[in-house]
Design a protein around this motif. Structure first.
Motif, PDB file in Angstrom:
ATOM      1  N   THR A   1     -36.460  59.109  -8.993  1.00  0.00           N
ATOM      2  CA  THR A   1     -37.346  60.168  -8.933  1.00  0.00           C
ATOM      3  C   THR A   1     -38.669  59.508  -7.862  1.00  0.00           C
ATOM      4  O   THR A   1     -39.306  58.858  -8.221  1.00  0.00           O
ATOM      5  CB  THR A   1     -37.941  60.526 -10.186  1.00  0.00           C
ATOM      6  N   ILE A   2     -38.705  60.483  -6.692  1.00  0.00           N
ATOM      7  CA  ILE A   2     -39.964  59.947  -5.865  1.00  0.00           C
ATOM      8  C   ILE A   2     -41.256  60.295  -6.243  1.00  0.00           C
ATOM      9  O   ILE A   2     -41.606  61.286  -7.153  1.00  0.00           O
ATOM     10  CB  ILE A   2     -39.645  61.004  -4.593  1.00  0.00           C
ATOM     11  N   MET A   3     -42.031  59.063  -6.216  1.00  0.00           N
ATOM     12  CA  MET A   3     -43.478  59.318  -6.800  1.00  0.00           C
ATOM     13  C   MET A   3     -44.372  59.406  -5.692  1.00  0.00           C
ATOM     14  O   MET A   3     -44.573  58.732  -4.568  1.00  0.00           O
ATOM     15  CB  MET A   3     -43.718  57.804  -7.466  1.00  0.00           C
ATOM     16  N   PRO A   4     -44.828  60.729  -5.583  1.00  0.00           N
ATOM     17  CA  PRO A   4     -45.818  61.045  -4.543  1.00  0.00           C
ATOM     18  C   PRO A   4     -46.966  60.352  -4.221  1.00  0.00           C
ATOM     19  O   PRO A   4     -47.563  60.881  -3.341  1.00  0.00           O
ATOM     20  CB  PRO A   4     -45.963  62.584  -4.762  1.00  0.00           C
ATOM     21  N   ASN A   5     -47.535  59.711  -5.137  1.00  0.00           N
ATOM     22  CA  ASN A   5     -48.809  58.856  -5.054  1.00  0.00           C
ATOM     23  C   ASN A   5     -48.384  57.569  -4.070  1.00  0.00           C
ATOM     24  O   ASN A   5     -49.323  56.930  -3.895  1.00  0.00           O
ATOM     25  CB  ASN A   5     -49.391  58.662  -6.460  1.00  0.00           C
ATOM     26  N   MET A   6     -47.087  57.255  -3.601  1.00  0.00           N
ATOM     27  CA  MET A   6     -46.880  56.085  -3.135  1.00  0.00           C
ATOM     28  C   MET A   6     -47.063  56.116  -1.668  1.00  0.00           C
ATOM     29  O   MET A   6     -47.148  55.325  -0.792  1.00  0.00           O
ATOM     30  CB  MET A   6     -45.399  55.719  -3.328  1.00  0.00           C
ATOM     31  N   GLY A   7     -47.192  57.424  -1.110  1.00  0.00           N
ATOM     32  CA  GLY A   7     -47.329  57.698   0.162  1.00  0.00           C
ATOM     33  C   GLY A   7     -46.945  59.247   0.684  1.00  0.00           C
ATOM     34  O   GLY A   7     -46.901  60.176  -0.701  1.00  0.00           O
ATOM     35  N   TYR A   8     -47.064  59.711   1.743  1.00  0.00           N
ATOM     36  CA  TYR A   8     -46.619  61.181   2.149  1.00  0.00           C
ATOM     37  C   TYR A   8     -45.021  61.059   2.547  1.00  0.00           C
ATOM     38  O   TYR A   8     -44.824  60.402   3.607  1.00  0.00           O
ATOM     39  CB  TYR A   8     -47.509  61.701   3.120  1.00  0.00           C
ATOM     40  N   PHE A   9     -44.332  62.114   1.668  1.00  0.00           N
ATOM     41  CA  PHE A   9     -42.748  61.894   2.203  1.00  0.00           C
ATOM     42  C   PHE A   9     -42.400  63.037   2.559  1.00  0.00           C
ATOM     43  O   PHE A   9     -42.841  64.255   2.265  1.00  0.00           O
ATOM     44  CB  PHE A   9     -42.148  61.678   0.828  1.00  0.00           C
ATOM     45  N   GLU A  10     -41.773  63.240   3.763  1.00  0.00           N
ATOM     46  CA  GLU A  10     -41.132  64.331   4.481  1.00  0.00           C
ATOM     47  C   GLU A  10     -39.815  64.097   4.932  1.00  0.00           C
ATOM     48  O   GLU A  10     -39.275  62.923   4.739  1.00  0.00           O
ATOM     49  CB  GLU A  10     -41.823  64.697   5.833  1.00  0.00           C
ATOM     50  N   PHE A  11     -38.748  65.251   5.035  1.00  0.00           N
ATOM     51  CA  PHE A  11     -37.540  64.781   5.303  1.00  0.00           C
ATOM     52  C   PHE A  11     -36.856  65.607   6.345  1.00  0.00           C
ATOM     53  O   PHE A  11     -37.307  66.754   6.590  1.00  0.00           O
ATOM     54  CB  PHE A  11     -36.770  65.165   3.705  1.00  0.00           C
TER      55      PHE A  11
END
Length: 460
Positions: A221-231
């Protein structure tokens, strides 16, 4: 973990933790893996007591740059505290198997140290010796037990035999590490394999919220507070065009779709901007509104034993450099393929070569072909060479020369299974058992790298 495994605060973890040599960039910045930075920081050295994070390994052993002394001390402490060990682990599955192999090779001396209460003179690090004076005491009963368990040929369930209270193994067994699952099951008697987190030196990505699930069910489960994630949507058949004129389409974290594959892109607090990590993920489900991903593979990676990642271009460069040694013998490489041999610890790369020898009277000698192995290794990336030179987590590269016509047989086999003769390409990495059997049945000679490749801590 406490939701699934009770009383973890009443014992210790036998974790094999190591630092790696640091390098410097041309601009003078220190370059090192994230865990090395953490272990050498005050945050690790002065960490507050946590009953759930008590390790058998003393900090002095973890912080020793000599891999033998570090491993020896960590294994010795793990044996001394064997009944307190509730979980065992390493970063990768390969690291834990390397520790078991180390025990196979060094149990006699380890047992002798426990019997006499005197530390092996090969351990010369002053901080380790000082710390072990507080820990090591003569224990003949334990030494006899270790001798009885280790002196025979049967190493099945050795983990639960020596560390009987172990409840699970904490190791990464997704992606390329899945190849080690059968061996781990053999040594542990089928203990659960917990893949707890998904992270890299660039960024911490997420958690496995069901850590005791089977390896093929692991999702993070990706934790969105760790960075900004794009795909970047990943089409394994039609590769994405990455030219400046046609930049890839980026999808936000909230907009990914279940069942589709993506390459993850991160923007981090540390300053990376839209950095392509190189991991291919597949959306498996959602946890509330957070997408969950299965790790599929590293993009374009052919071979991996430990922390190394070798892609096709690197392997081709190695083959080209090694082929130059054959020119004076009027010999060339007609075709090649490869695989990561993990049957033994440490694992190693195997390269199958079909050679065209124009003059049999001048065919290259065994010594020349051994040098070809080393030439390939010298051409591979710095992580591979560091694993070979300092970590000893990868064995010498092997070249297996096969008979002429072998790769034509390989093509015939692929076509018989439905491959198109017009679109067939020789696979640069193989793992399918019948193909391995075909290649090995056509062996002419076997060669190994005669020395370790070149590597220095200054390399980045």
């Amino acid at each position: 973990m406490s939701r699934y495994v009770p009383d973890l605060d009443k014992g210790k973890g036998l974790y094999f933790l190591f630092i790696k040599a640091e390098a410097r960039t041309p601009g003078g910045l220190v370059a090192r893996p994230v865990l090395t930075g953490y272990y050498k920081s005050d945050k690790f050295k002065n960490r507050p007591y946590d009953p759930y994070l008590v390790y058998t390994s003393p900090d002095e052993a973890v912080l020793c740059a000599d891999s033998f002394q570090s491993m020896y001390t960590q294994m010795l402490c793990g044996l001394l505290m064997r009944e307190e060990v509730l979980r065992m682990g390493a970063v990768f599955a390969s690291g834990l198997l390397r520790a078991i192999r180390f025990l196979q090779l060094n149990w006699k001396q380890l047992s002798e140290d426990i019997k006499t209460g005197v530390l092996n003179p090969k351990i010369t690090d002053p901080s380790i010796r000082t710390r072990m004076e507080e820990i090591l005491r003569p224990n003949r009963e334990l030494a006899d037990f270790i001798t009885e368990e280790c002196e025979g040929e049967n190493w099945e369930r050795i983990i639960t035999r020596i560390w009987p209270n172990t409840k699970y193994l904490d190791v990464i067994v997704t992606g390329a590490m899945a190849q080690y699952i059968p061996t781990l099951d053999y040594y542990s008697g089928g203990l659960p394999l917990a893949c707890t987190m998904y992270a890299s030196s660039e960024c911490y990505f997420g958690l496995n919220l069901k850590p005791m699930c089977t390896p093929n069910e692991v999702s993070y489960t990706i934790m969105p507070n760790m960075g900004y994630f794009e795909f970047i949507p990943h089409d394994p058949i039609n590769r994405v065009n990455l030219s400046r004129d046609s930049p890839p389409r980026l999808v936000d974290l909230a907009d990914v779709e279940v069942g589709k594959e993506y390459e993850i892109v991160v923007t981090t607090y540390a300053g990376l901007c839209r950095y392509r990590v190189g991991d291919i993920l597949k959306v498996s489900s959602f946890y509330n509104n957070a997408p969950q991903f299965k790790f599929i593979r590293r993009k374009n990676v052919l071979l991996s034993i430990d922390a190394d990642k070798t892609d096709e271009s690197e392997l081709q460069k190695g083959i080209d450099n090694a082929s130059e040694l054959l020119l004076e013998f009027d010999t060339s490489v007609v075709e090649y393929t490869s695989y990561a041999d993990t049957k033994n610890i440490p694992g190693h790369y195997v390269i199958y070569w079909e050679l065209l020898v124009k003059d049999q009277a001048k065919s290259p000698s065994d010594e020349v072909l051994n040098k070809c192995c080393l030439a390939i290794e010298d051409s591979l990336n710095t992580v591979y060479r560091q694993c070979r030179v300092t970590d000893n987590s990868i064995g010498p590269l092997e070249i297996r020369v096969v008979k002429n016509g072998t790769f034509e047989e390989l093509m015939d086999y692929a076509i018989s299974r439905g491959a198109s003769i017009n679109q067939y390409k020789v696979p640069r990495c193989v793992s399918f058992a019948p193909i391995m059997e075909l290649l090995d049945s056509r062996l002419v000679s076997v060669h190994f790298s005669p020395a370790a490749p070149h590597w220095t801590p200054q390399e980045v």
